[in-house]
Design a protein around this motif. Structure first.
Motif, mmCIF file in Angstrom:
data_model
loop_
_atom_site.group_PDB
_atom_site.id
_atom_site.type_symbol
_atom_site.label_atom_id
_atom_site.label_comp_id
_atom_site.label_asym_id
_atom_site.label_seq_id
_atom_site.Cartn_x
_atom_site.Cartn_y
_atom_site.Cartn_z
ATOM 1 N N ARG A 1 24.879 3.692 -9.461
ATOM 2 C CA ARG A 1 24.249 5.118 -8.291
ATOM 3 C C ARG A 1 25.823 6.060 -7.734
ATOM 4 O O ARG A 1 25.569 6.896 -8.333
ATOM 5 C CB ARG A 1 23.183 5.080 -7.742
ATOM 6 C CG ARG A 1 22.143 4.317 -7.911
ATOM 7 C CD ARG A 1 21.145 5.296 -7.580
ATOM 8 N NE ARG A 1 20.050 5.259 -8.013
ATOM 9 C CZ ARG A 1 19.186 4.569 -7.757
ATOM 10 N NH1 ARG A 1 19.315 2.969 -6.958
ATOM 11 N NH2 ARG A 1 17.542 4.165 -8.531
ATOM 12 N N GLU B 1 15.638 -1.429 -11.562
ATOM 13 C CA GLU B 1 14.987 -1.812 -10.729
ATOM 14 C C GLU B 1 13.431 -1.920 -10.303
ATOM 15 O O GLU B 1 13.361 -3.049 -9.361
ATOM 16 C CB GLU B 1 15.595 -0.631 -9.242
ATOM 17 C CG GLU B 1 16.764 -0.793 -8.649
ATOM 18 C CD GLU B 1 17.046 0.498 -7.349
ATOM 19 O OE1 GLU B 1 16.308 1.144 -7.628
ATOM 20 O OE2 GLU B 1 18.045 -0.142 -6.209
ATOM 21 N N GLN B 2 12.621 -1.162 -10.780
ATOM 22 C CA GLN B 2 11.451 -1.874 -11.132
ATOM 23 C C GLN B 2 11.576 -2.464 -11.940
ATOM 24 O O GLN B 2 10.404 -3.956 -11.606
ATOM 25 C CB GLN B 2 10.918 -0.605 -12.051
ATOM 26 C CG GLN B 2 10.164 0.389 -11.076
ATOM 27 C CD GLN B 2 9.977 1.801 -12.011
ATOM 28 O OE1 GLN B 2 9.305 1.664 -13.112
ATOM 29 N NE2 GLN B 2 10.598 2.968 -11.404
ATOM 30 N N LEU C 1 13.337 -5.265 -11.732
ATOM 31 C CA LEU C 1 14.216 -6.378 -11.505
ATOM 32 C C LEU C 1 13.184 -7.424 -10.360
ATOM 33 O O LEU C 1 12.459 -8.786 -10.827
ATOM 34 C CB LEU C 1 14.876 -6.270 -10.756
ATOM 35 C CG LEU C 1 16.374 -6.086 -10.996
ATOM 36 C CD1 LEU C 1 17.261 -5.444 -9.969
ATOM 37 C CD2 LEU C 1 16.859 -8.089 -11.429
ATOM 38 N N ARG D 1 20.870 -5.379 -7.808
ATOM 39 C CA ARG D 1 20.444 -4.477 -7.477
ATOM 40 C C ARG D 1 22.112 -4.496 -7.006
ATOM 41 O O ARG D 1 21.780 -3.157 -7.115
ATOM 42 C CB ARG D 1 20.042 -5.177 -6.074
ATOM 43 C CG ARG D 1 18.925 -6.025 -6.728
ATOM 44 C CD ARG D 1 18.108 -5.883 -5.127
ATOM 45 N NE ARG D 1 16.467 -5.729 -5.853
ATOM 46 C CZ ARG D 1 16.302 -7.896 -5.943
ATOM 47 N NH1 ARG D 1 16.714 -8.462 -6.131
ATOM 48 N NH2 ARG D 1 15.032 -7.173 -6.787
ATOM 49 N N GLU E 1 20.799 -10.709 -7.387
ATOM 50 C CA GLU E 1 21.371 -9.560 -6.117
ATOM 51 C C GLU E 1 22.365 -9.308 -6.715
ATOM 52 O O GLU E 1 22.832 -7.620 -6.209
ATOM 53 C CB GLU E 1 21.862 -10.155 -5.131
ATOM 54 C CG GLU E 1 22.690 -9.715 -3.617
ATOM 55 C CD GLU E 1 21.166 -8.759 -3.900
ATOM 56 O OE1 GLU E 1 19.816 -9.213 -3.481
ATOM 57 O OE2 GLU E 1 21.513 -7.295 -2.922
ATOM 58 N N CYS F 1 18.366 3.013 -13.953
ATOM 59 C CA CYS F 1 19.050 2.559 -12.564
ATOM 60 C C CYS F 1 17.243 2.341 -11.881
ATOM 61 O O CYS F 1 16.800 1.485 -11.435
ATOM 62 C CB CYS F 1 20.116 2.962 -11.651
ATOM 63 S SG CYS F 1 21.233 3.649 -12.077
ATOM 64 N N ASP F 2 16.757 3.731 -12.167
ATOM 65 C CA ASP F 2 14.939 3.571 -11.828
ATOM 66 C C ASP F 2 14.587 2.563 -12.597
ATOM 67 O O ASP F 2 14.184 1.784 -11.487
ATOM 68 C CB ASP F 2 14.759 4.931 -11.830
ATOM 69 C CG ASP F 2 15.839 5.870 -10.822
ATOM 70 O OD1 ASP F 2 16.068 5.761 -9.945
ATOM 71 O OD2 ASP F 2 15.454 7.164 -11.326
ATOM 72 N N VAL G 1 23.140 -1.950 -9.634
ATOM 73 C CA VAL G 1 22.833 -0.607 -9.575
ATOM 74 C C VAL G 1 23.404 0.887 -8.726
ATOM 75 O O VAL G 1 23.703 1.529 -8.695
ATOM 76 C CB VAL G 1 21.013 -0.948 -9.976
ATOM 77 C CG1 VAL G 1 20.714 0.344 -9.625
ATOM 78 C CG2 VAL G 1 19.996 -1.686 -11.245
ATOM 79 N N ARG G 2 23.305 -0.299 -7.291
ATOM 80 C CA ARG G 2 23.609 0.327 -5.891
ATOM 81 C C ARG G 2 24.846 0.841 -6.683
ATOM 82 O O ARG G 2 25.625 2.478 -5.874
ATOM 83 C CB ARG G 2 23.982 -0.426 -5.121
ATOM 84 C CG ARG G 2 24.343 0.171 -3.297
ATOM 85 C CD ARG G 2 23.811 -0.580 -2.552
ATOM 86 N NE ARG G 2 24.407 0.362 -1.532
ATOM 87 C CZ ARG G 2 24.922 -1.197 -0.528
ATOM 88 N NH1 ARG G 2 25.094 -2.364 -0.523
ATOM 89 N NH2 ARG G 2 25.904 -0.648 0.561
#
Lengths: 99, 167, 340, 373
Positions: D279, D186-187, D189, D272, D269, D182-183, D275-276
């Motif tokens: 988590r 996010e980078q 993206l 994102r 979007e 996930c980390d 990913v949220r």
């Protein structure tokens, strides 16, 4: 080389152009023959320019080329318009002014 | 010596390509020969010490005008040339007469030339220089030059109007 | 006499031609490597150390492949088209000045094949012939995707040629000469690279150069995602390779001309600063090659980064943005020249 | 080319055959385009080149074997297909799935959504000529495939669900790896967005292309990102929650301009939001059994049901009719999102240029395995 050489060459090229205009029925080829004739003229101009050591002949050549460009643009536009309307590029079928 | 060889080679190329232009069946091939012919003429100009005109010949004729021809040929498709209906009697007769006249003329020149050879060219080394052409073009012939540009503009507008779909 | 007029030019032509062809082959490797590195890949690694022999393997492969001619193709034009594409790209090198006159084995030798007084015009006019290769290839294949591509290509090349030629006019105004060597000398005597005198011209020339060489983001004629490879769809083997030779040779031409016009050709950086005279230890032609390489790298960089323009957007950019800008640039250059 | 007397290139229409062998039709889609110059005046979408009769095949397999067949439909989001099918059968048999299994299903579905969107982003950008994004997106997809491989041993067709729950529990340490992914995601993206979102050429190529207003999108039956790109707030995960989505906090992005660019923004979007969700699901992963009470012989009672989930491409629905006697479904029917979204293609490409056709095929994100089944 004397200018006569160039003149004979030019005359022969001009003749080829005339031959094309007279014998071919395809309007695009006829246009190309006219371009050949214009080139023949240009060869003459350059040859005389060379003979007399005067650059005016070249100036006129440039004008001839400009005119040839204009002629080609308009002429080809006309060919396209004719083709759209008559579906042909044979000039024998284009001998009426109105349809 | 070298210039004689150059001249005759180029002259032969110009005439052969010219003949091919007007005799080839396939119009696209015809256009190709026309390009070749123009390139040969450009080389002739170069050999006549007129580099500027030679470059313009290639740029405008071979690179510009003939591309237009090619475009039109591709648009109206000349795979089946509309040629074949022709009227042999009239055209061949006229062609023969014309060819005869010009041949006679050429023969006349050749004879006259042989009887009274003209002086060789002044071979002015400055004649072909680009500077000279430019000077003449932008001083004495400025008005014709401007008129030519207006002519080109008008031709451009005209061509666009003519080629528009809804005419 | 004989040596000066025949042997040395012949040798020069031979060297330049071979250098260009070898350069083109390795350009392919460079492109693959640069793009691979941009994309977090390694690129070719199998043939030779780090894949440096890959171009040779490519050439061997392409030469031994079957040359297919489609049945319905116009055989004659189909075979000639790749050559028509390649030859103009090669003969432009006749006027590219790789360096000044140097003395070599006790003889003054100029590091260029010839110095025409209409050199720049020669470059433009010869480059304008190259379009035939693409148009004819598309037409002769007698296939629809190539035909669409060749129509795109010709429209694109013609419209960008106008803009590029216009910028060259403003260069001529600045330099006062059409000769390629003369332009470099003018930059030396005016003590400034024309990149800083004519930044707009440089920009237009570069964008136009991208478009004229059919490189991304203007690679519509071959857009493999749209037209399945475009005008060379039906080509295979060596004829296919010739198109690539032509494309890469054209890239080198554009880079070399841009170097000559805008980056001072063979001149070292800051030719007028005496403190940097140690830079003269590097031969002039090396500076030329280095600057050309920078341009080639930008070509590849752009390709790896940018999406592709659409055909109509490209035409709009050419006619509505670049050509007016180029004309304005000519006018301003002329005014500056007259007023100063 | 035929040798008929029609000119090869006249000033009228040109019929061109895009596909089934074409680099940008995402498989074996065939689009017959009628062009005026380069402008599309008509089109015909031809499908069926990848038809394998999966629906019919399912009627002669028993209920557990079908999971494996559903993998082959949307092969870039196989786990989602598994989940949809299993849930349908569970609904038919009224099986209660344990909470842990529902959480894992949520994680799987969202990982799969990211993987599928990565593939979409890569190919979509590639179609428009941005080749670098393709490899970047595949680099991250690879990480997801590794996670799946660690979980179920397969990298493409996972067979990762069972009716009533999961085939096996998560490998130890897997959850930490997912959080690590996930980390990374996010980078990365940010990297994708740098290359595309504000790129002038990208904007010119996608803005105002293939506009389909909300009412029309609903009328055609679009679902998933293309529907949300047209500004319709519809997401089955929110509207009819399944698995553990009712316990997750996430937003449903919608577009405004209804064009290709908005569909692109919506999907970005969704990356994102996925990913949220992952988590939250990993952090709140409950302990407990992974399979509910499932009879030894799966034989649903006579009846029929329809159940839909939100696959990466839109509404993936299964209609299953059971006769209560045999160990195979009586009728098995899938509502594949790609197939329904593909219906919009002729409408979308009408009047656009050839170059836009590939962009639009990319923007509705079809997988031909699912279209043809």
């Amino acid at each position: 080389m004397t200018s006569t050489h160039y003149l004979v060459l030019s005359a022969a090229l001009f003749m080829i152009g005339v031959f094309g205009v007279v014998t071919r029925r395809n309007i695009v080829i006829i246009f190309m023959s006219i371009e050949l004739m214009l080139n023949a003229v240009n060869i003459n101009l350059i040859a005389f320019s060379l003979q007399w050591g005067n650059s005016l002949g070249q100036v006129f050549t440039i004008f001839v080329i400009a005119v040839a460009a204009a002629e080609a643009a308009v002429g080809l536009g006309i060919i396209l318009a004719l083709y759209r309307n008559k579906e042909t590029i044979n000039i024998d079928e284009m001998n009426v002014m109105k349809w | 010596m070298a210039d004689v060889i150059t001249f005759y080679t180029l002259a032969a190329l110009i005439l052969i390509f010219g003949l091919l232009v007007v005799t080839t069946r396939n119009t696209v091939h015809s256009v190709l020969f026309l390009v070749a012919d123009f390139l040969a003429v450009a080389m002739l100009y170069a050999s006549m010490n007129s580099l500027f005109v030679a470059a313009i010949q290639v740029l405008v004729y071979a690179g510009g005008i003939v591309v237009l021809y090619l475009f039109v040929v591709m648009l109206v498709n000349l795979k089946r040339p509309p040629e074949e209906v022709r009227d042999p009697a009239r055209q061949t007769g006229l062609g023969g007469v014309l060819a005869g006249v010009v041949l006679a003329e050429l023969a006349l020149i050749a004879v006259a030339n042989a009887l009274d050879p003209p002086a060789t060219d002044a071979a002015s080394s400055t004649a072909g220089l680009t500077e000279q052409v430019g000077l003449a073009l932008y001083t004495d012939y400025l008005i014709p030059f401007e008129v030519a540009s207006v002519l080109l503009l008008v031709a451009m507008v005209g061509a666009i109007v003519l080629a528009r779909r809804e005419l | 006499m004989m040596v000066d007029q025949v042997v040395i030019p012949a040798l020069k032509i031979l060297i330049v031609l071979n250098a260009v062809l070898v350069g083109v082959t390795f350009m392919v490797l460079l492109e693959r490597k640069v793009i691979a590195w941009t994309q977090a890949r390694l690129g070719p690694m199998r043939v030779g150390p780090y894949g440096v022999l890959q171009p040779i393997a490519d050439v061997v492969k392409l030469m031994t492949k079957e040359d297919i001619t489609p049945v319905k193709a116009d055989r004659w034009v189909f075979s000639v088209a790749p050559l028509i594409a390649l030859i103009p790209a090669l003969i432009v090198f006749a006027v590219i000045p790789f360096g000044p006159e140097v003395s070599l084995f006790g003889r003054q030798v100029a590091l260029y094949i010839t110095d025409l007084n209409v050199g720049l015009l020669y470059v433009v006019s010869v480059a304008s012939i190259g379009v035939y290769g693409i148009i004819l290839a598309g037409w002769a294949s007698n296939s629809k995707f190539p035909l669409l591509a060749s129509l795109r290509a010709s429209a694109q090349l013609i419209s960008y040629e106008v803009a590029v030629t216009m910028t060259l006019v403003s260069m001529i105004v600045s330099a006062g000469t059409l000769s390629m060597v003369g332009i470099v000398n003018a930059q030396e005597s005016q003590q400034v690279w024309y990149l800083f005198v004519q930044p707009l011209a440089f920009f237009i020339f570069f964008v136009g150069g991208l478009a004229e060489t059919n490189r991304a983001p203007f690679d519509m004629p071959e857009a493999e995602q749209e037209l399945t490879g475009g005008f060379h769809t039906e080509y295979s083997g060596m004829r296919f390779a010739l198109f690539f030779l032509a494309e890469y040779a054209n890239m080198i031409v554009v880079s070399a001309v841009a170097t000559t016009l805008f980056l001072g050709g063979w001149l070292r950086p800051f030719p007028n600063v005496a403190a940097l005279s140690f830079l003269d230890l590097v031969p002039a032609w090396c500076w030329f090659l280095a600057k050309t390489f920078v341009f080639l790298y930008i070509f590849l960089w752009v390709r790896a980064t940018l999406p592709r323009y659409r055909y109509d957007q490209l035409m709009r950019l050419g006619w509505k943005v670049l050509i007016p800008l180029a004309i304005a640039n000519v006018v301003v250059s002329g005014l500056v020249k007259v007023l100063l | 080319m035929t040798t008929d007397v029609r000119p090869m290139f006249d000033t009228d229409e040109l019929v061109i055959n895009m596909g089934p062998q074409h680099p940008s039709t995402h498989g074996v889609l065939r689009v017959v385009l009628r062009l005026d110059g380069e402008r599309v005046v008509g089109s015909d979408v031809v499908i069926g080149y990848l038809h394998r009769g999966i629906e019919k095949l399912c009627e002669s397999r028993d209920w557990t074997q079908i999971v494996l067949l559903t993998d082959r439909m949307d092969y870039v989001a196989a786990a989602t297909n598994n989940i949809g099918y299993c849930q349908t059968v569970e609904k038919l048999m009224s099986i209660e799935v344990p909470r842990r299994a529902r959480y894992v299903r949520t994680i799987m579905a969202e990982l799969q959504r990211i993987a599928s969107h990565c593939l979409w982003l890569g190919t979509h950008a590639m179609d428009i000529g941005a080749m670098t994004v393709f490899l970047y997106a595949f680099r991250e997809r690879e990480l997801i495939l590794d996670l799946f491989e660690e979980y179920c041993g397969a990298r493409l067709t996972y067979n990762s669900m069972r009716i009533g729950g999961l085939p096996l529990d998560l490998p130890p340490g897997w959850d930490r790896k997912v959080l690590g992914f996930c980390d990374v995601m996010e980078q990365k993206l940010v990297e994708y967005e740098e290359l595309l979102t504000n790129n002038r050429i990208w904007l010119e190529r996608t803005k105002g292309i293939g506009v389909i207003p909300a009412e029309e999108a609903v009328a055609i039956g679009l679902s998933g990102p293309p529907l949300r790109g047209s500004g319709v707030q519809r997401d089955i995960r929110k509207d009819e929650p399944y698995a553990a989505y009712d316990e997750m906090r996430f937003e449903v992005p919608i577009g405004k301009a209804c064009d290709t660019y908005d569909r692109y923004l919506v999907r970005l979007e969704e990356f994102r939001q996925s990913v949220r969700i992952i988590r939250q699901a990993v952090e709140g992963l409950p302990e407990g059994p992974i399979v509910g009470k499932v009879p030894r012989l799966i034989k649903p009672p006579a009846g029929e049901t329809y159940h839909a989930i939100e696959s990466p491409k839109g509404e993936l629905g299964y209609f299953i009719a059971a006769d209560g006697k045999s160990t195979a479904p009586y009728r098995f029917r899938v509502r594949p999102p790609s197939f329904c979204n593909l219906q919009a293609l002729p409408r979308l490409i009408q009047g656009h240029l050839v170059a836009d056709v590939v962009a639009l095929i990319g923007s509705i994100d079809v997988v031909l395995g699912e279209v043809d089944r």
